[in-house]
Write an enzyme that holds these catalytic residues in place. Structure first.
Site, PDB file in Angstrom:
ATOM      1  N   GLU A   7       0.526  -1.017   0.014  1.00  0.00           N
ATOM      2  CA  GLU A   7      -0.210   0.223  -0.255  1.00  0.00           C
ATOM      3  C   GLU A   7       1.126   1.403   0.183  1.00  0.00           C
ATOM      4  OE1 GLU A   7      -2.944   1.113   3.193  1.00  0.00           O
ATOM      5  OE2 GLU A   7      -3.325   2.340   2.686  1.00  0.00           O
TER       6      GLU A   7
ATOM      7  N   LYS B  46      -2.870  -1.579  -3.378  1.00  0.00           N
ATOM      8  CA  LYS B  46      -3.343  -1.041  -3.009  1.00  0.00           C
ATOM      9  C   LYS B  46      -2.818   0.506  -2.900  1.00  0.00           C
ATOM     10  CE  LYS B  46      -6.069  -0.096   1.507  1.00  0.00           C
ATOM     11  NZ  LYS B  46      -6.901  -0.708   2.799  1.00  0.00           N
TER      12      LYS B  46
HETATM   13  P1  13P Z   1      -9.658   4.763   3.927  1.00  0.00           P
HETATM   14  O1  13P Z   1     -10.240   3.508   2.923  1.00  0.00           O
HETATM   15  O2  13P Z   1     -10.026   4.846   5.234  1.00  0.00           O
HETATM   16  O3  13P Z   1      -8.585   4.799   3.283  1.00  0.00           O
HETATM   17  O4  13P Z   1      -8.307   3.447   4.972  1.00  0.00           O
HETATM   18  C1  13P Z   1      -7.795   2.722   3.789  1.00  0.00           C
HETATM   19  C2  13P Z   1      -6.612   1.753   4.245  1.00  0.00           C
HETATM   20  O5  13P Z   1      -6.285   0.845   4.733  1.00  0.00           O
HETATM   21  C3  13P Z   1      -5.662   2.821   4.767  1.00  0.00           C
HETATM   22  O6  13P Z   1      -4.567   2.395   5.214  1.00  0.00           O
END
Ligand code: 13P
Length: 351
Positions: free
Chosen positions: A182, A224
């Protein structure tokens, strides 16, 4: 390696996505106090258990990302939280980074920590039932201003976070779990959508360069990323079609074909924006990637609000009202993974 490739596919198969319920205790305390609820261990568990035992889990949620506290807790029926999640046919996951910290070499930027002792923690999480993990790197955008401010993200932050994400992913695959990679380019700022596209493309390319260098099996990861959006203080707004086109353009330019799926974060979009944008991305998707969601706020916001409002009601009423909203949001996002969502559906709150 087939085992992890199958897990990655299974999490997002059949229009399912991920519920990101891995807020740290500090973040969860902010979320709960925003709806007037005290952040005790019991309250955090009760709210999360309410979501994890919703009907919508079995049809729309293929994986749940947990926080260290939650993966070790027990539900009211005596099952462990991972067992409860599995009983709905969903896969338990775990956030394994220990947070984005001030970067010593560039003190207005962040570097994500958590590699020390990670191999041992992964063994423990696997025993507790986790089959996938998450590590989040954050990057902020700042263009040259009137003063001599540095431009962000710096080359250094991009390279260091990519290197760290790759070392994390290697340890996770060694432990036979699927790493969610991510890299989040934050939406804070005055920049326009083109700038977000430019920065995100650079960030993703560097991540995949490092993932390859560390011999990561790309068929056994999930990416992600943020969607490509204008900054939240930008004067230049973009419509959903432009957001979808720019997001696809960026992913085509920077993500290798082997990656089985992209699970977007919501990153501060409203619940409806996150659904509408994902729907549009899937409507015009001309790639091989499955595009789904891994939302935190955009799946939980209205459910959390209702839970807070019903705090003084009887526990069953509180549970049913909260689950109704969570089921609805999960269904809407699931529909958007195959571009079958329409704004009129927002009026029907029964999943
Ligand atoms: P949000 O969808 O609230 O941005 O959170 C996703 C997430 O896991 C951030 O690390």
């Amino acid at each position: 390696m087939n085992e992890i490739e199958n897990i990655a596919k299974q999490i997002i198969a059949n229009g399912k996505g991920i519920l990101a319920a891995d807020e740290s205790t500090v973040t969860m305390t902010k979320r709960l106090s925003s709806v007037g609820v005290e952040s005790t261990e019991k309250n955090r568990l009760r709210f999360r258990e309410t979501l994890f035992s919703s009907e919508g889990m079995s049809s729309y949620i293929g994986g749940v990302i947990l926080y260290d506290e939650t993966i070790k807790q027990k539900a009211s029926n005596g099952k462990t939280i991972p067992e409860l999640i599995k009983s709905f046919g969903s896969i338990p996951g775990i956030k394994v980074d220990t947070g984005a910290k001030v970067f010593a070499s560039s003190s207005e930027e962040k570097i994500t920590e958590g590699l020390d002792g990670l191999r041992e923690r992964l063994t423990e999480y696997h025993k507790l039932g986790a089959r996938f993990t998450k590590w989040r790197a954050v990057y902020n955008i700042r263009e040259i201003g009137a003063s001599q401010h540095e431009v962000y993200p710096t080359e250094l932050a991009i390279k260091s976070n990519a290197h760290t994400l790759a070392r994390y992913a290697a340890l996770v695959q060694e432990a036979k779990m699927v790493p969610i990679v991510e890299p989040e380019v934050l939406m804070d700022g005055v920049h326009d959508i083109k700038k977000c596209h430019e920065v995100t493309t650079k960030v993703l390319k560097e991540c995949f360069k490092e993932l390859k260098l560390h011999k990561i099996n790309l068929k056994g990861i999930l990416l992600k990323p943020n969607m490509i959006l204008p900054g939240n203080k930008s004067k230049n707004k973009s419509n959903t079609n432009e957001i979808a086109k720019m997001t696809l353009k960026c992913l085509k330019e920077s993500v290798p074909n082997e990656v089985p799926g992209i699970v977007f974060l919501s990153g501060g979009q409203t619940e409806i924006e996150a659904t509408e944008n994902l729907n549009e991305i899937n409507r015009i998707n001309d790639t091989n990637f499955l595009m789904s969601f891994s939302y935190g706020r955009a799946l939980q916001q209205s459910a959390l609000k209702s839970w807070g409002q019903n705090m003084k009601n009887n526990a069953n009423t509180q549970k049913l009202n909260t689950q109704r909203l969570f089921n609805h949001r999960s269904k809407m996002n699931s529909l958007s993974t195959s571009a079958k969502w329409y704004p009129q559906m927002e009026k029907q709150t029964n999943a």
